[in-house]
Design a protein around this motif. Sequence first.
Motif, mmCIF file in Angstrom:
data_model
loop_
_atom_site.group_PDB
_atom_site.id
_atom_site.type_symbol
_atom_site.label_atom_id
_atom_site.label_comp_id
_atom_site.label_asym_id
_atom_site.label_seq_id
_atom_site.Cartn_x
_atom_site.Cartn_y
_atom_site.Cartn_z
ATOM 1 N N GLY A 24 0.814 -1.222 0.000
ATOM 2 C CA GLY A 24 0.000 0.000 0.000
ATOM 3 C C GLY A 24 0.849 1.274 0.000
ATOM 4 O O GLY A 24 0.401 2.339 -0.408
ATOM 5 N N GLY A 25 2.058 1.152 0.502
ATOM 6 C CA GLY A 25 3.001 2.270 0.461
ATOM 7 C C GLY A 25 2.738 3.359 1.488
ATOM 8 O O GLY A 25 3.386 4.398 1.455
ATOM 9 N N GLN A 26 1.835 3.125 2.441
ATOM 10 C CA GLN A 26 1.473 4.219 3.336
ATOM 11 C C GLN A 26 2.468 4.416 4.478
ATOM 12 O O GLN A 26 2.427 5.424 5.177
ATOM 13 C CB GLN A 26 0.045 4.025 3.866
ATOM 14 N N SER A 27 3.387 3.469 4.660
ATOM 15 C CA SER A 27 4.519 3.678 5.574
ATOM 16 C C SER A 27 5.816 3.761 4.787
ATOM 17 O O SER A 27 6.698 4.560 5.118
ATOM 18 C CB SER A 27 4.622 2.526 6.586
ATOM 19 N N LEU A 28 5.945 2.931 3.746
ATOM 20 C CA LEU A 28 7.194 2.908 2.974
ATOM 21 C C LEU A 28 7.415 4.218 2.216
ATOM 22 O O LEU A 28 8.530 4.759 2.224
ATOM 23 C CB LEU A 28 7.175 1.720 1.990
ATOM 24 N N VAL A 29 6.375 4.733 1.567
ATOM 25 C CA VAL A 29 6.593 5.938 0.741
ATOM 26 C C VAL A 29 6.947 7.163 1.607
ATOM 27 O O VAL A 29 7.891 7.879 1.269
ATOM 28 C CB VAL A 29 5.406 6.197 -0.218
ATOM 29 N N PRO A 30 6.265 7.414 2.737
ATOM 30 C CA PRO A 30 6.748 8.527 3.574
ATOM 31 C C PRO A 30 8.192 8.323 4.013
ATOM 32 O O PRO A 30 8.979 9.279 4.031
ATOM 33 C CB PRO A 30 5.796 8.551 4.776
ATOM 34 N N PRO A 79 -9.387 7.604 6.480
ATOM 35 C CA PRO A 79 -9.959 6.912 5.311
ATOM 36 C C PRO A 79 -9.024 6.928 4.092
ATOM 37 O O PRO A 79 -8.870 5.913 3.419
ATOM 38 C CB PRO A 79 -11.240 7.702 5.024
ATOM 39 N N GLN A 80 -8.383 8.065 3.826
ATOM 40 C CA GLN A 80 -7.511 8.154 2.637
ATOM 41 C C GLN A 80 -6.352 7.168 2.730
ATOM 42 O O GLN A 80 -5.878 6.664 1.714
ATOM 43 C CB GLN A 80 -6.926 9.572 2.494
ATOM 44 N N ILE A 81 -5.861 6.953 3.947
ATOM 45 C CA ILE A 81 -4.752 6.013 4.148
ATOM 46 C C ILE A 81 -5.275 4.583 4.059
ATOM 47 O O ILE A 81 -4.650 3.717 3.443
ATOM 48 C CB ILE A 81 -4.102 6.236 5.542
ATOM 49 N N ARG A 82 -6.448 4.335 4.658
ATOM 50 C CA ARG A 82 -6.988 2.967 4.650
ATOM 51 C C ARG A 82 -7.400 2.530 3.245
ATOM 52 O O ARG A 82 -7.466 1.340 2.965
ATOM 53 C CB ARG A 82 -8.184 2.868 5.607
ATOM 54 N N ASN A 83 -7.698 3.479 2.375
ATOM 55 C CA ASN A 83 -8.015 3.117 0.987
ATOM 56 C C ASN A 83 -6.819 2.494 0.280
ATOM 57 O O ASN A 83 -6.985 1.729 -0.675
ATOM 58 C CB ASN A 83 -8.433 4.369 0.188
ATOM 59 N N ARG A 84 -5.621 2.840 0.691
ATOM 60 C CA ARG A 84 -4.407 2.321 0.045
ATOM 61 C C ARG A 84 -3.708 1.273 0.905
ATOM 62 O O ARG A 84 -3.194 0.288 0.395
ATOM 63 C CB ARG A 84 -3.414 3.464 -0.217
ATOM 64 N N GLY A 85 -3.637 1.499 2.204
ATOM 65 C CA GLY A 85 -2.879 0.630 3.110
ATOM 66 C C GLY A 85 -3.430 -0.787 3.103
ATOM 67 O O GLY A 85 -4.637 -1.001 3.031
#
Lengths: 158, 293
Positions: free
Chosen positions: B33-39, B104-110
Amino acid sequence: MTRLRSVAITVNNQEYKREVEPRMLLSDFLRHELGLTGTHVGCEHGVCGACSILFDGESARSCLMFAVQADGHAIRTVEGLSADEDHLHPIQQAFWEAHGLQCGFCTPGILMSLIPFLEKNLDPTEEEIRHALSGNLCRCTGYQHIVDAVKLAAERMR
Amino acid sequence: MKPAPFEYFCPDSIDQALDLLSEHGDEARILAGGQSLVPAMNFRIQQPAVLIDINRVPDLDYILEEENVLRIGAMTRERQLEFSDLLSQQAPLLHESVPFIAHPQIRNRGTIGGSLVNADPAAELPALMLALNARLKVRNNSQERWIEAPEFFIGMFTTALEADEILLEIALPVMAERTGWSFMEVAPRSGDYALMGVAALVTMGEDGKCEGAKLVYLNAGDGPLEAKEAANILLGEKISDDLIQSAAEHGSEHEITPFGNVHASPEFQRHLAQVLTKKTLTQAVRRAEERKQ
């Protein structure tokens, strides 16, 4: 520099083809490659929500995705909200009338977060509205007028 | 705030992804999902030479029930967990906890798999996997193996996953009968990382005595922490407020090792742990009794 990759990304119903570095963030692609500067970049690590866009209809942080990941997908940004230059989207209109913004930096991200929220629920409670807004930081309004604007928009869109 | 350059691969099958991973080993990171890796890449805390994006690998996102086991594909988005009727019926602890994860925006990808492999001690999903007795299916390009949740999480941002392995599936037993659940956390703001969080499961026997109890803490040490001694205080007993108080005191004083951060001292985290243990156990016991009737 790493090899460029071809992408074809549909943004606001128009397809754009570009060559991009894999490391280019989707937020930078929208702003720098396409000139769609309505998508704002605040924190660039997923906290502030200013860069929120719709990815295949669902809200997402464009600073936490690479443009190459959007290849073949549909993006919607704040520029794609209003039908034409003379009419605002009902959510935009409600933000204007209810004073849902001051400096406006956070507004595009907030509007894009609200689109899928109101599509699913046109009769939200205040708690649901505040939860929907929890991923967007606003440093001006104190949120109260934003909540009012969402209520007004929901009422008009019902 | 721009990621360092990397070589990008976008395999369309899991076999291709595993071959790429085997070839590039430690140099490569999997992009879920990239929500931890991309930051982390934006900050250049992470600078992988190779990124293997598995978002176009088909059939990795599903939530199924087979013979009282829930099977969840590793690329299932957190948002899919949040809106799953199957989870709300068969794993209500997990279902009810998902809205605490970011926004919600993070959970849509994570994704569930991404969060587990990242193994952030403050994240919700690793703690929930421990509470729910999850087993994790991982594979490299020659073999597949299953890892039990307690063996999977071995430290801060560290798992038992080898450099050439990908997490494919999470298997959870459906919730037992006469069992109540509760999840609570305290965060400075909605969606922020919690200062402390507690997941509780309690099974009540027909005789009104506690047959099973599980308590897991997040952001209480190196990884998700199970408080076995505190849970044992409840076993075989009729549950009273005093007993819950004893379990909460024991768990928060002896079975967690919070480090503290800018928002909370370790003492305050222990205080939160005690209060949340009381509240979650009370709610879990009440729900177990309701489900008995």
